[in-house]
Design an enzyme around this catalytic site. Structure first.
Site, PDB file in Angstrom:
ATOM      1  CE  LYS A   1      -3.886  -2.127   2.424  1.00 21.88           C
ATOM      2  NZ  LYS A   1      -4.381  -2.570   3.732  1.00 21.88           N
TER       3      LYS A   1
ATOM      4  CD  GLN B   1      -3.780  -4.437   6.687  1.00 20.59           C
ATOM      5  OE1 GLN B   1      -3.793  -3.420   6.012  1.00 20.59           O
ATOM      6  NE2 GLN B   1      -4.253  -5.576   6.238  1.00 20.59           N
TER       7      GLN B   1
ATOM      8  CG  ASP C   1     -10.231   0.151   5.553  1.00 18.08           C
ATOM      9  OD1 ASP C   1     -10.010  -0.400   4.469  1.00 18.08           O
ATOM     10  OD2 ASP C   1      -9.482   0.042   6.548  1.00 18.08           O
TER      11      ASP C   1
HETATM   12  N1  GUN Z   1      -7.337  -6.577   6.394  1.00 15.80           N
HETATM   13  C1  GUN Z   1      -7.770  -7.344   5.361  1.00 15.80           C
HETATM   14  N2  GUN Z   1      -8.480  -6.595   4.494  1.00 15.80           N
HETATM   15  C2  GUN Z   1      -8.498  -5.341   4.991  1.00 15.80           C
HETATM   16  C3  GUN Z   1      -9.070  -4.124   4.533  1.00 15.80           C
HETATM   17  O1  GUN Z   1      -9.726  -4.039   3.493  1.00 15.80           O
HETATM   18  N3  GUN Z   1      -8.873  -3.041   5.326  1.00 15.80           N
HETATM   19  C4  GUN Z   1      -8.169  -3.118   6.488  1.00 15.80           C
HETATM   20  N4  GUN Z   1      -8.042  -2.003   7.209  1.00 15.80           N
HETATM   21  N5  GUN Z   1      -7.631  -4.234   6.936  1.00 15.80           N
HETATM   22  C5  GUN Z   1      -7.788  -5.333   6.181  1.00 15.80           C
END
Ligand code: GUN
Length: 300
Positions: free
Chosen positions: A54, A98, A121
Site C-alpha cells: 500500500k 490494518q 476503508d
Molecule cells: N485486512 C484485510 N483486508 C483489509 C481491509 O480491506 N482493510 C483493512 N483495514 N484491513 C484489512
C-alpha cells in the site's frame, strides 16, 4: 464456453493512472498533496506485506504515505491517541488501521474513532449507514473494486440477479448495498443458506467472498454468468517444489471458467483493484476535505 477473463491487474493500473493524473492536478492547482496514513499493530506477516505494498503504491501515484508501526502489545489507549492525532492532522486525508488488530484491542472502537471523512476503508458506522441509505459515503475498497469491474463489463447492471456468497462487513454486506444501488436483485447467501447450489444457479452475477478455497464449482454457475472471485487462499503446492504455495480463489477456476461468461482470476482479479480503490478513496477524501472537484468514475 470459455469465459472472458476480467483482467483486474490491468484495470487497477488504469485506475491508479487516473488517480495519479488527478493528484498531479490538485497539487498544481491547489498546492495540496493527498496523504494516506496506514497503521499496523503487531507483526502479522501477511499484514506486513499488504502495508508495504500500500505504501509503495501510494507514493507511486504521487501521494504522501505515512506508516505507523506499533508493537503487538501497544495499549488500546495509545492506538486511540494516535488515531486522534491523525484525525487532527491536515496533511492526512485517509486513515487505515490494518485489520485484524490484536485481541486486547476493541476493533469496533478503533474503527469508529476514525474521523468518518478520513475513513478510506468505509468501515465506520457513519459510512455504513450512509451507504445503506444511498447517501454519499466512503465505500469499502474491495466491493468498490468489484463494482467497477462489473460496471465496466456489463454497462448497466439494472435488473440483473446478483448472488453474493458471504455476509462479512468488509465485503458481503457493502457489496449487496452497492449492487442494490445499481438496481440488481440481490441475495446474500452464507453458511446456513439452504440449497446453496440452486441459489447460485439463479445468478447473473456471482460474488464469492467466503474465504474457502475453490468451494464454488462450475455446475453451480448459470451458463454465461459473471463470476467475481474475492477469495485469496494460500494452498500448499508441493508440485512446485518443497515449501511452495499457490494462491486460489473461492471459485474452482478450472470448471467455472468453462461455464461462466466472464470471471476474475486469482491472482490478478479483485486483489489489485482493492489497493487501487484505496488510493481512489484517499483522493476522494482529499477532494471532499478541500472542496476540490472529485474525479469521475472512482466512487460509487
Ligand atoms: N485486512 C484485510 N483486508 C483489509 C481491509 O480491506 N482493510 C483493512 N483495514 N484491513 C484489512
Amino acid at each position: 464456453m470459455t469465459a472472458k477473463i476480467i483482467d483486474g491487474k490491468a484495470f487497477a493500473a488504469k485506475v491508479r493512472a487516473q488517480v495519479a493524473t488527478h493528484v498531479a492536478k490538485i497539487k498544481q492547482s491547489h498546492g495540496v498533496t493527498p496523504g494516506l496514513a496506514v497503521v499496523l499493530v503487531g507483526e502479522d506477516p501477511a499484514s506486513q506485506v499488504y502495508v508495504r505494498s500500500k505504501g509503495k503504491m501510494t507514493v507511486e501515484v504521487g501521494m504522501n504515505s505515512y506508516e505507523h508501526k506499533l508493537d503487538a502489545d501497544t495499549p488500546e489507549a495509545d492506538l486511540l491517541a494516535l488515531i486522534d492525532q491523525l484525525n487532527n492532522d491536515d496533511n492526512v486525508h485517509g486513515i487505515l488501521v490494518q485489520l485484524p488488530v490484536p485481541d486486547h484491542i476493541n476493533e469496533d472502537l478503533v474503527i469508529n474513532s476514525i474521523n468518518p471523512a478520513k475513513d478510506v476503508d468505509g468501515f465506520h458506522i457513519s459510512n455504513v449507514g450512509l451507504l445503506g441509505t444511498g447517501q454519499k459515503s466512503m465505500v469499502p475498497c474491495t466491493p468498490l473494486g468489484c463494482l467497477m469491474m462489473l460496471r465496466d463489463y456489463h454497462g448497466s447492471l439494472s435488473g440483473l440477479d446478483a448472488v453474493i456468497i458471504g455476509r462479512s462487513n468488509i465485503v458481503g454486506k457493502p457489496m449487496a448495498q452497492l449492487l442494490l444501488g445499481d438496481s440488481c436483485t440481490v441475495t446474500i447467501a452464507h453458511s446456513r443458506t439452504r440449497d446453496l447450489p440452486d441459489v447460485v444457479r439463479r445468478a447473473d452475477i456471482v460474488v464469492a467472498a467466503v474465504g474457502r478455497p475453490e468451494m464454488v464449482p462450475g455446475d453451480w454457475i448459470k451458463p454465461g454468468a459473471t463470476v467475481i472471485d474475492v477469495g485469496i487462499n494460500r494452498l500448499d503446492a508441493p508440485e512446485k517444489g518443497e515449501g511452495k504455495t499457490r494462491l486460489v480463489g473461492d471459485v474452482d477456476f478450472a470448471s467455472v471458467s468453462q461455464v461462466a461468461g466472464a470471471i476474475t482470476p486469482v491472482p490478478g482479479g479483485v486483489g489489485p483493484m482493492t489497493i487501487a480503490c484505496l488510493l481512489a478513496n484517499t483522493l476522494t477524501a482529499c477532494c471532499r476535505a478541500g472542496g476540490f472537484e472529485e474525479p469521475e468514475g472512482l466512487t460509487a
